[in-house]
Design an enzyme around this catalytic site. Sequence first.
Site, short mmCIF file in Angstrom:
data_model
loop_
_atom_site.label_atom_id
_atom_site.label_comp_id
_atom_site.label_asym_id
_atom_site.label_seq_id
_atom_site.Cartn_x
_atom_site.Cartn_y
_atom_site.Cartn_z
N LYS A 71 3.00 -0.22 0.37
CA LYS A 71 4.35 0.21 0.71
C LYS A 71 4.36 0.92 2.06
O LYS A 71 5.40 1.05 2.68
CB LYS A 71 4.95 1.10 -0.38
CG LYS A 71 4.13 2.31 -0.78
CD LYS A 71 4.77 2.97 -1.99
CE LYS A 71 4.06 4.20 -2.50
NZ LYS A 71 2.73 4.13 -2.97
N LYS B 234 -4.31 9.48 10.33
CA LYS B 234 -2.98 10.11 10.34
C LYS B 234 -2.65 10.71 11.72
O LYS B 234 -1.51 10.66 12.17
CB LYS B 234 -2.90 11.21 9.27
CG LYS B 234 -2.66 10.67 7.87
CD LYS B 234 -1.20 10.27 7.67
CE LYS B 234 -0.89 9.99 6.22
NZ LYS B 234 -0.58 8.65 5.88
N LYS C 276 -3.75 -6.52 2.13
CA LYS C 276 -3.46 -5.51 1.10
C LYS C 276 -1.96 -5.29 0.98
O LYS C 276 -1.29 -4.97 1.96
CB LYS C 276 -4.15 -4.19 1.49
CG LYS C 276 -4.01 -3.12 0.42
CD LYS C 276 -4.69 -1.82 0.79
CE LYS C 276 -4.24 -0.73 -0.18
NZ LYS C 276 -3.92 0.53 0.43
P1 ADP Z 1 0.25 2.41 -0.65
O1 ADP Z 1 -0.91 1.78 0.07
O2 ADP Z 1 1.27 1.42 -1.08
O3 ADP Z 1 0.83 3.60 0.12
P2 ADP Z 1 -1.03 4.42 -2.28
O4 ADP Z 1 -1.92 4.75 -1.13
O5 ADP Z 1 0.01 5.43 -2.68
O6 ADP Z 1 -0.33 3.01 -2.00
O7 ADP Z 1 -1.94 4.04 -3.53
C1 ADP Z 1 -1.87 4.56 -4.82
C2 ADP Z 1 -2.95 3.91 -5.67
O8 ADP Z 1 -2.75 2.49 -5.75
C3 ADP Z 1 -4.36 4.11 -5.10
O9 ADP Z 1 -5.27 4.31 -6.19
C4 ADP Z 1 -4.66 2.79 -4.40
O10 ADP Z 1 -6.05 2.51 -4.36
C5 ADP Z 1 -3.90 1.78 -5.28
N1 ADP Z 1 -3.44 0.64 -4.46
C6 ADP Z 1 -2.43 0.64 -3.57
N2 ADP Z 1 -2.27 -0.59 -3.02
C7 ADP Z 1 -3.20 -1.40 -3.59
C8 ADP Z 1 -3.53 -2.79 -3.46
N3 ADP Z 1 -2.87 -3.59 -2.64
N4 ADP Z 1 -4.54 -3.28 -4.21
C9 ADP Z 1 -5.22 -2.47 -5.05
N5 ADP Z 1 -4.97 -1.16 -5.23
C10 ADP Z 1 -3.96 -0.62 -4.52
#
Ligand code: ADP
Length: 356
Positions: A208, A122, A205
Site C-alpha cells: 500500500k 525513510k 511486492k
Molecule cells: P505495506 O508494505 O503495504 O506498507 P506493511 O509494511 O504495513 O505493508 O506490512 C505489514 C505486514 O504485512 C508485514 O508483516 C509485512 O511483512 C506483510 N506484508 C506486506 N506486504 C506484503 C507482501 N506483498 N507479501 C508478503 N507480506 C507482506
Amino acid sequence: MPQQQQKETQQNIRVVSGIRPTGDLHLGNYFGAIQNFLYLQEKHTCFFFIADWHALTTHPRPAELGYATQRTLQLYLACGLDPQKATIYIQSHVPEIAELYLYLNMIAYLGELERCPTFKEKVRLQPDNVNAGLLTYPVLMAADILIHRAQYVPVGKDQLPHLELARDYARRFNHLYETDLFPEPQPYTFQGEPIKVPGLDGSPKMSKTGSSEKGVIFLTDPPEVIRQKVKRAVTDSGPQYPGQPMSEPVQNLFTLLELVSSPETVNYFREQYQSCKIRYAELKHQLAEDIIRLLTPIQERLKELEANPKQLQAIAYEGATRARTSARETLQRVREAIQIGLKGETPPPVPEPLTL
Ligand code: ADP
Ligand code: TRP
C-alpha cells in the site's frame, strides 16, 4: 515428551507481532502476516496489536489514523483472529510500552539507529520529516516485543534489522542490570521462504505504500473492483514456444493463483502455458473469481462488525486489559532490576485503557 506436556510447552511460547494502521489491508498483508497469525494463535500465547504509535512517525492526518486503526482491528477480526485465542489490542492502549521504550532508549545508541536500513530509507523518502520518533522506531518496536518477554516475532524480511536491534537491547539490558529477564526474540520463520505476494502491476511486492493502487487488491475491494483490477493486470504477448520461461508479470499472476486457487486449477493453467495454449483472459477470470471466493466471507464478517461498534470497543478493551496485565508484570521486574523509584513501593494506580 508426552502429548499433553508438549502442548503446554508450545502454549508457553510467547509470540508478538503488529501491523501499522496505514490504510486498508491487502492480499500481501493477508498472506504475508495475517495467515501466519491465524496459524500461531492455535498453538502459542499470542499478542497481536495495531501499531498506532509507530504510524505517527509519518504524520498521518488524525481522521485517517482514527479510521485506519478501527479498520485494521475490524479486519484482524474479520480474517479470523480470535480474541478467545490471542490477545488483540491497540498499542496506544498499553502505556506500559511507552515506559519500557523510555528505559530502552537509554541503552540504544545513536550510531546503530542511524545505520538502520529502514531509517536510511525513510530519510531518503521524507527528508523534511526526519523526526526523533523515526530514529527510535526500532526502540519502540523492541519495547512492543520485550514488554511481553516474547520469544518469537513473525515478521517479513524487511523487519529483520529491527529484530536484530531488539535482541541487542534484550542482551544489553540483561547484562547491564544483571538479570535474565528478557529472552532474545527470534524471527518466526515458517517452512521454506517467507511468502512475498506480488503486485498486479508487474511489481515484485504488493504494497500500500510502494506500488500503485491498481496493483493492489484490498481485502475490502468489492467483487466488481477485483474483476477490474485483475482484468487490467500486466501480462505479455504469450509464450511463443513450448516451455518458454515466464515473464515476471505472468509469473506474478501464477504466484497469486497458487495462493488462492486449487492445485488442479494451477496445474491446468501451467499446462496451458507450457503448450502455448494459454488464454490470459481465462486465467484472469479464474483468478478474480477465486480471490472473490476468499474475500467474500471476510467481507461479510466485516459488515457485521461495522454494524456493531460496541462489540469492537469491548474486544479492544478486553485485549488492552489482558495486554496490560502481561505488560505490568514485566515492567515491575524492569523497575526492580533498575531500582528506579522507591523500594517496596506500591505502584501508582494505572488508569483504565482508553476506548476508540
Ligand atoms: P505495506 O508494505 O503495504 O506498507 P506493511 O509494511 O504495513 O505493508 O506490512 C505489514 C505486514 O504485512 C508485514 O508483516 C509485512 O511483512 C506483510 N506484508 C506486506 N506486504 C506484503 C507482501 N506483498 N507479501 C508478503 N507480506 C507482506
Ligand atoms: N514495524 C512493523 C512493520 O512495519 C510493525 C511493528 C511494530 C511490529 N511493532 C512491532 C511488528 C513488534 C512485530 C513486532 O511491519
